[in-house]
Design an enzyme around this catalytic site. Structure first.
Site, mmCIF file in Angstrom:
data_model
loop_
_atom_site.group_PDB
_atom_site.id
_atom_site.type_symbol
_atom_site.label_atom_id
_atom_site.label_comp_id
_atom_site.label_asym_id
_atom_site.label_seq_id
_atom_site.Cartn_x
_atom_site.Cartn_y
_atom_site.Cartn_z
ATOM 1 N N LYS A 1 0.825 -1.222 0.000
ATOM 2 C CA LYS A 1 0.000 0.000 0.000
ATOM 3 C C LYS A 1 0.853 1.263 0.000
ATOM 4 C CE LYS A 1 -4.137 -1.999 2.095
ATOM 5 N NZ LYS A 1 -3.645 -3.239 2.713
HETATM 6 O O1 S5P Z 1 -9.731 -2.477 2.434
HETATM 7 C C1 S5P Z 1 -8.931 -3.367 2.637
HETATM 8 C C2 S5P Z 1 -7.834 -3.564 1.794
HETATM 9 C C3 S5P Z 1 -6.979 -4.629 2.051
HETATM 10 S S1 S5P Z 1 -5.735 -4.947 0.916
HETATM 11 N N1 S5P Z 1 -9.124 -4.245 3.653
HETATM 12 C C4 S5P Z 1 -8.269 -5.276 3.910
HETATM 13 O O2 S5P Z 1 -8.536 -6.025 4.840
HETATM 14 N N2 S5P Z 1 -7.149 -5.455 3.121
HETATM 15 C C5 S5P Z 1 -6.150 -6.489 3.424
HETATM 16 O O3 S5P Z 1 -6.769 -7.767 3.289
HETATM 17 C C6 S5P Z 1 -5.589 -6.438 4.828
HETATM 18 O O4 S5P Z 1 -4.407 -5.682 4.878
HETATM 19 C C7 S5P Z 1 -5.335 -7.890 5.141
HETATM 20 O O5 S5P Z 1 -4.052 -8.253 4.700
HETATM 21 C C8 S5P Z 1 -6.352 -8.643 4.339
HETATM 22 C C9 S5P Z 1 -7.574 -9.064 5.120
HETATM 23 O O6 S5P Z 1 -7.237 -9.960 6.120
HETATM 24 P P1 S5P Z 1 -8.355 -10.696 7.016
HETATM 25 O O7 S5P Z 1 -7.566 -11.505 7.968
HETATM 26 O O8 S5P Z 1 -9.161 -9.643 7.687
HETATM 27 O O9 S5P Z 1 -9.144 -11.534 6.035
#
Ligand code: S5P
Length: 453
Positions: free
Chosen positions: A289
């Site tokens: 990012k």
């Molecule tokens: O808006 C966002 C964008 C991203 S890239 N929301 C997110 O959660 N992410 C990423 O997706 C975040 O940095 C993490 O690596 C992943 C979600 O992880 P989870 O464990 O919540 O599924």
């Protein structure tokens, strides 16, 4: 002209092609149909009309022929002249839908229509036309298509309430061309195999120009590997990282990393990661990012401890500093691409509608280094709204996906994979739904399956 001669003519003018064609779905098809080309060949248009006239079902009656826009219109027009039936043309423009002049031509409620189309793929455009006609009080006597290339050719009438007739199906086309040595035995077998294994259509509307070769590579991989799952492997030690990756590598198209989360990073980590990407056939996406001025992000991306540009095909970029961040990241390197943050899953984030719109505009302008967008929505409808705005050839990846949770205590919000896919996400990004599961392989399989509906 006989049916056989007609098929050969279609092949001669390039309306039927064989080779390797990437469909919108990402799947590679061994053939490609584009009957729209016949408008440039009046003799063929005449033949098509005469062949349809000879094959029209005698047991159904109808008052109007209806050409499905656009490809069905010239065919229906010729036929209308040949058999002396009035023609109706539904407008394709969305705004006209439902309004009085949404259908060109004179008609009265209760009259019956025979819908004419060039190719039936999923049946979607015929059904949409039928709904439009019904909304105007018309009845559907049936539909007639030139080529039926549906993988599943059964039960049309029982499912939709009117019969479907076709001049040819794709198998007949293939066998005529094979008998005339216009395709080889290997090609014929490849096509039959493809038809057996695929329910995905191959019309010209389904072929797509991708924003760049990496977008195409990822999209093709999702099709061939049959997965729209991106694993977000956010763990702190490399043993756990590789342990989960060994288990789940076969289930994913793309691996998303946060390399700076690792406590025991050393350069050999990258060598191992690359070996795994070869072994399990996935691409690598570092979710760094970037968000600073061009000069700073170039150093962060192409240098430092991690040398991200050396090993990650994709990175994420926040557009807050404006478009020159993309020049900073990519101007001096090749074969690397990015996903721009268009909407975030974090609660109360500051992204506005206007910001999202501008991100999409910049993405479109910088297509050679932008593969798509990261987006989220509160439900399938919101995602569908975002998806509609995404330029063609770009992908929408959706994070904040989990089956068993609605969010975490730090502002993350989750939606189900079904809603994400239903809304039009091209892939789902799943982290803790898999990494925190007691059985990551089973969890990955579950998300993969859900990504394919
Ligand atoms: O808006 C966002 C964008 C991203 S890239 N929301 C997110 O959660 N992410 C990423 O997706 C975040 O940095 C993490 O690596 C992943 C979600 O992880 P989870 O464990 O919540 O599924």
């Amino acid at each position: 002209m006989t049916k056989t001669e007609f098929i050969k003519e279609l092949h001669r003018i390039g309306a039927i092609k064989f080779g390797s064609f990437v469909l919108k779905s990402g799947i590679t098809s061994p053939f490609y149909l584009n009957l729209r080309l016949i408008v440039s060949h009046p003799q063929l248009l005449k033949s098509i009309s005469s062949l349809i006239t000879q094959s029209l079902p005698l047991n159904i009656s109808y008052d109007h022929l209806v050409g499905v826009p656009y490809a069905g219109i010239p065919i229906a027009s010729c036929l209308a002249v040949d058999i002396n039936k009035p023609l109706l043309i539904p407008r394709k423009e969305e705004k006209a839908y439902g309004s009085k002049d949404a259908i060109i031509g004179e008609f009265a409620a209760g009259e019956k229509c025979l819908i004419i189309e060039d190719i039936i793929t999923s049946g979607e455009s015929i059904l949409e036309t039928a709904d439009n006609l019904k909304n105007h009080g018309l009845k559907i006597a049936g539909a007639f298509v030139v080529i039926d290339r549906r993988a599943d050719q059964d039960n049309f009438e029982s499912r939709n309430g009117f019969p479907l007739f076709a001049l040819f199906n794709i198998e007949e086309v293939v066998s005529v061309l094979f008998e005339d040595s216009l395709i080889s035995k290997a090609q014929k077998e490849e096509i039959n195999e493809f038809l057996k294994s695929s329910a995905i259509p191959a019309s010209n509307e389904d072929t797509l120009q991708f924003s760049n070769t990496l977008t195409e590579k990822l999209s093709t991989l999702m099709g061939s590997k049959q997965t729209r799952l991106v694993l977000s492997l956010d763990v702190e030690d490399s043993n756990t990282f590789f342990d989960i990756l060994e288990k789940t590598g076969n289930e994913i198209a793309l691996l998303k990393t946060h390399i700076d989360i690792l406590k025991d990073f050393e350069p050999s980590f990258i060598t191992r990661l690359q070996e795994m990407s070869q072994k399990y056939n996935f691409l690598i996406f570092e979710d760094r990012k970037f968000a600073d001025i061009g000069n700073t992000v170039r150093h962060q991306y192409q240098g430092g401890v991690y040398n991200i540009s050396d090993w990650a095909e994709f990175v994420t970029v926040h557009m807050i500093a404006g478009e020159h961040i993309l020049n900073g990241l990519f101007d001096n390197i090749q074969n690397r691409s990015s996903f721009l943050l268009a909407k975030m899953s974090a609660k109360n984030n500051l992204i506005s509608e206007n910001y999202t719109r501008k991100v999409l505009e910049i993405g479109k302008k910088y297509s050679s280094v932008v593969s798509g967008f990261i987006g989220h929505g509160a439900n399938a409808e919101e995602i569908a709204k975002l998806k509609k705005k995404i330029p063609k050839g770009f992908l929408l990846l959706m994070p904040g996906v989990q089956i068993d949770s609605k969010g975490d205590s730090l502002g993350q919000t989750y939606l189900s994979p079904e809603s994400a896919i239903k809304g039009g996400a091209d892939a789902i990004i799943v982290g803790r739904g898999i990494t925190h599961s007691s059985n990551p392989l089973e969890a990955a399989k579950r998300y993969r399956e859900a990504s394919l509906i």
